[in-house]
Write an enzyme that holds these catalytic residues in place. Structure first.
Site, PDB file in Angstrom:
ATOM      1  N   ASP A   1       0.774  -1.373   0.367  1.00 18.90           N
ATOM      2  CA  ASP A   1      -0.162  -0.108  -0.231  1.00 18.90           C
ATOM      3  C   ASP A   1       1.083   1.492   0.433  1.00 18.90           C
ATOM      4  O   ASP A   1       1.720   1.581   1.048  1.00 18.90           O
ATOM      5  CB  ASP A   1      -1.017  -0.057   1.493  1.00 18.90           C
ATOM      6  CG  ASP A   1      -1.976   1.516   1.033  1.00 18.90           C
ATOM      7  OD1 ASP A   1      -2.336   1.868   0.295  1.00 18.90           O
ATOM      8  OD2 ASP A   1      -1.140   2.062   2.836  1.00 18.90           O
TER       9      ASP A   1
ATOM     10  N   GLU B   1       2.106  -0.725  -5.038  1.00 17.40           N
ATOM     11  CA  GLU B   1       0.604   0.884  -5.162  1.00 17.40           C
ATOM     12  C   GLU B   1       1.476   2.008  -5.329  1.00 17.40           C
ATOM     13  O   GLU B   1       1.752   2.257  -4.998  1.00 17.40           O
ATOM     14  CB  GLU B   1      -0.130   0.955  -4.262  1.00 17.40           C
ATOM     15  CG  GLU B   1      -1.218   2.140  -4.182  1.00 17.40           C
ATOM     16  CD  GLU B   1      -2.198   2.115  -3.570  1.00 17.40           C
ATOM     17  OE1 GLU B   1      -3.314   3.169  -3.605  1.00 17.40           O
ATOM     18  OE2 GLU B   1      -1.907   2.317  -2.256  1.00 17.40           O
TER      19      GLU B   1
END
Length: 704
Positions: free
Chosen positions: A340, A376
């Site tokens: 993330d 990401e």
């Protein structure tokens, strides 16, 4: 209870069958107490007797799995200098393998008084915070073997452990919404049906919900608010032992040939900014673990929008992250990670540095470097959008693929050339640094944003249920409601929406790269227009499995497209197209592009702002890959006819040089999808015209 000296490594609580070794890093501590807690809340405090290299440690015979514990760290408390030690606060072990209890957000959990933030709070936090738990590391893995599916053969399914099965009527009620529920045979059968080779689980590290959400009666459903980087979230366990249940889930998925990828959040923690609670790292060694403002270290640098950022410049923070990753691979046997806001991990000083220390550590690590690593590739800090800029070992969520495919199918002008780049693996992003097409994780929908059904049903977000006056969530959705906002009984609109869903899924599976599906898109899941359902632990986010009866056709179409991709290596090449013959003497290039009239595309055609049609020829004889035995990979050849116009088109097929006869295997206008040529296939000779319905895709396979 007198402790033995024990060992400084490994960090955390390590049970060896006779007792437990405890080890905690803190450079700022002057004394560390291990606190053993009973079920009734009574506490035994034991000063750890040894310190080596700033690691405090001790061994306690007869301390067995199930023992709850925490730490109290004695040291300097001077927030103006970034020092926040306070022995009144019971601290969670950063290496805790399991946790018990919850944070109740009472004032003693904070290091200050609500009515006087400048005054230190010395109330005992133990009754109000989660506790660490000693675990049993022994588990019978039986014949478990990792599937090790190559990237180019992978189909990823992004799912939430709880939301995936909480409403599944064919899973026993006590197992719904749990690790055991995800591993239930009914779920495994569904995943296999739609061609999934890997489940990418939204965060399963132990997390907490933010105070503001709790006050509004909501929760951090997504789980991007980690408290413990080694512990599986106990709220997803059907049994008192979440560690063993998680391992059993992995074992079952592996037996079905499905890998497990974890969405991990190593960029920040649940302790928030300077006004957050003192739960773990803040009270253990605040300046080592967090990025503090250089000229005013009472405050935290925040590249994530969540209040703090981990200090990946510090060696023990890097060790925490790497130890956690290795633990999940070696002990929990997961097959990869999706990071993330991964750009945050690259911030050693200010700018994102592609060669940051973290990536160097991953590159040389013999364990972590061998599993799937997905970034990401953005964060909210300056220069944080880094699509295409991660090191060669990494793959990336391709946000440009998402945006371009959405634009193309909603008919946005000027998207044709960009669409061609995304369809063929985004060589403009990944080829220069030696990566392959599978560096691109292709997705059109993900947890953050509209579901596929909502993408074709809403022009604007509808996040009123989040309690933020619809201000939260992205405004740039690139969606199209097909003529009516939200639910409708209009048969024409519904038919168009069905076609658009098929268009997206078919495009995803015939694009070079790795396709990723959002859980529930294959059954028509809706979030009622909510594009930021992070706080909705309810029917808004949960999968409604009753939709499978209504939309079984969509699940079947998805499975057929996955089967087509699996059967034909032309759709999952390991090298980029070159636009050239694969060998000298070959007449045909590996790829060719045609207009509606079968003339080859020119630069002017690509630059035409209104271009919404293209035919793509994929040459199965010019793949150029070798199989595992060193033999040249060949396949059938295909034509892909993309029509994003609002009218049917008469499309002329290429000259016989490319193939004398073609059979339709996929038509998103009719819902037809086949992995092989059916007996009743529609056949079309070369240089003749076929009708490609408005806003549809046809895939034709060469038969002669």
């Amino acid at each position: 209870m007198r402790p033995w000296p024990g060992n400084a490594y490994p960090l955390g609580a390590s049970y060896d069958g006779a007792g437990t070794n405890f080890a905690l890093f803190s450079e700022v501590a002057q004394r560390v107490e291990l606190c053993l807690l009973d079920e009734d809340g009574s506490e035994t405090r034991i000063a750890l007797p040894e310190r080596d290299g700033f690691v405090w440690h001790g061994y306690l015979p007869m301390v067995v799995p199930g023992q709850r514990y925490g730490y109290r760290v004695h040291g300097p408390h001077d927030p103006a200098r970034g020092l926040r030690c306070n022995p009144a606060k019971l601290l969670l072990d950063p290496y805790a393998k399991a946790t018990a209890g919850e944070l109740d957000w009472a004032e003693p959990a904070f290091g200050y008084h609500f009515d006087a933030p400048e005054r230190r709070n010395d109330e005992d936090s133990a009754p109000h915070v989660p506790k660490s738990v000693v675990i049993n590391p022994f588990f019978d893995w039986d014949q478990d073997r990792a599937p090790r599916t190559p990237y180019h053969r992978s189909v990823i399914y992004e799912a939430h452990v709880r939301g995936l099965t909480i409403g599944h009527p064919d899973i026993p009620e006590q197992l719904r919404g749990t690790y055991a529920g995800l591993a239930h045979p009914v779920m495994l059968e569904h995943l296999k049906r739609i061609g999934v080779t890997a489940v990418e689980l939204m965060p399963v590290h132990q997390s907490v919900s933010e105070h503001a959400l709790v006050q509004r009666g909501l929760a951090n459903y997504w789980g991007y608010n980690t408290l413990a980087f080694f512990a599986p979230h106990n709220g997803y366990a059907a049994t008192p032992d979440p560690v063993a249940e998680f391992k059993a889930m992995v074992r079952s998925l592996h037996a079905a040939g499905i890998e497990v990828i974890l969405d991990v959040v190593y960029n920040h923690t649940a302790e928030g900014n300077h006004l957050g609670p003192t739960l773990s790292l803040r009270g253990i060694d605040n300046p080592s673990y967090y990025r503090l403002v250089d000229d005013d270290p009472r405050y935290y640098l925040d590249y994530t929008g969540t209040g703090n950022s981990l200090n990946v410049r510090a060696p023990h923070t890097l060790q925490l992250i790497m130890d956690s990753l290795r633990y999940w691979v070696t002990e929990m046997r997961v097959d990869g990670f999706r990071f993330d806001l991964a750009a945050t991990l690259a911030r050693e000083f200010y700018d994102v540095d592609r060669l940051a220390t973290f990536f160097d550590l991953v590159q040389q690590d013999p364990t972590v470097s061998q599993v799937k690593l997905i970034a990401e590739p953005w964060d909210v800090g300056p220069g944080g959008y880094q699509v295409g800029n991660f090191p060669p070992l990494w793959t990336e969520w391709n946000g440009q693929y998402r945006d371009t495919v959405r634009d193309f199918w909603r008919g946005s002008p000027g998207s044709l050339g960009e669409f061609a780049s995304r369809l063929t693996g985004s060589s403009d992003l990944y080829q220069d640094d030696g990566r392959r097409p599978y560096a691109s994780i292709n997705f059109v929908t993900a947890h953050d944003g509209f579901t596929l059904t909502d993408l074709v049903s809403y022009n604007t977000k509808h996040n009123e249920a989040n309690g933020e006056d619809n201000r939260d969530g992205a405004d740039d959705n690139r969606s199209w409601n097909c003529g009516v906002e939200g639910p409708t009984d209009d048969a024409g609109v519904l038919e168009l929406r069905d076609r658009q869903r098929r268009n997206v899924i078919a495009t995803l599976f015939c694009s070079q790269g790795v396709p990723m599906l959002l859980a529930g898109d294959e059954i028509g899941r809706t979030q009622r227009g909510n594009n930021n359902a992070y706080c909705q632990d309810n029917e808004i986010s949960w999968l409604d499995w009753s939709l499978l009866r209504k939309n079984n056709w969509l699940a079947s179409f998805t499975g057929a497209m996955a089967e087509l991709r699996n059967a034909h290596p032309i759709f999952r090449r390991r090298r980029f197209f070159e636009g050239l013959p694969i060998r000298s003497g070959d007449q045909l290039r590996d790829i060719a592009w045609f207009r509606q009239d079968a003339a080859e595309m020119t630069a002017q055609d690509w630059d035409c702002g209104f271009g919404r049609y293209v035919t793509v020829f994929l040459n199965g004889d010019a793949i150029g890959d070798l199989d595992t035995h060193g033999e040249r990979v060949t396949d059938a050849s295909f034509l892909l006819c993309f029509n994003a116009h609002d009218a049917d088109l008469q499309v002329r097929l290429p000259e016989p040089t490319y193939g004398t006869e073609w059979a339709v295997v996929v038509d998103t206008a009719t819902g037809e999808a086949n992995a092989t040529i059916p007996d009743d296939a529609r056949l079309a000779p070369a240089a003749t015209s076929i009708t490609v319905t408005a806003r549809s895709l046809q895939i034709l396979q060469r038969t002669a």
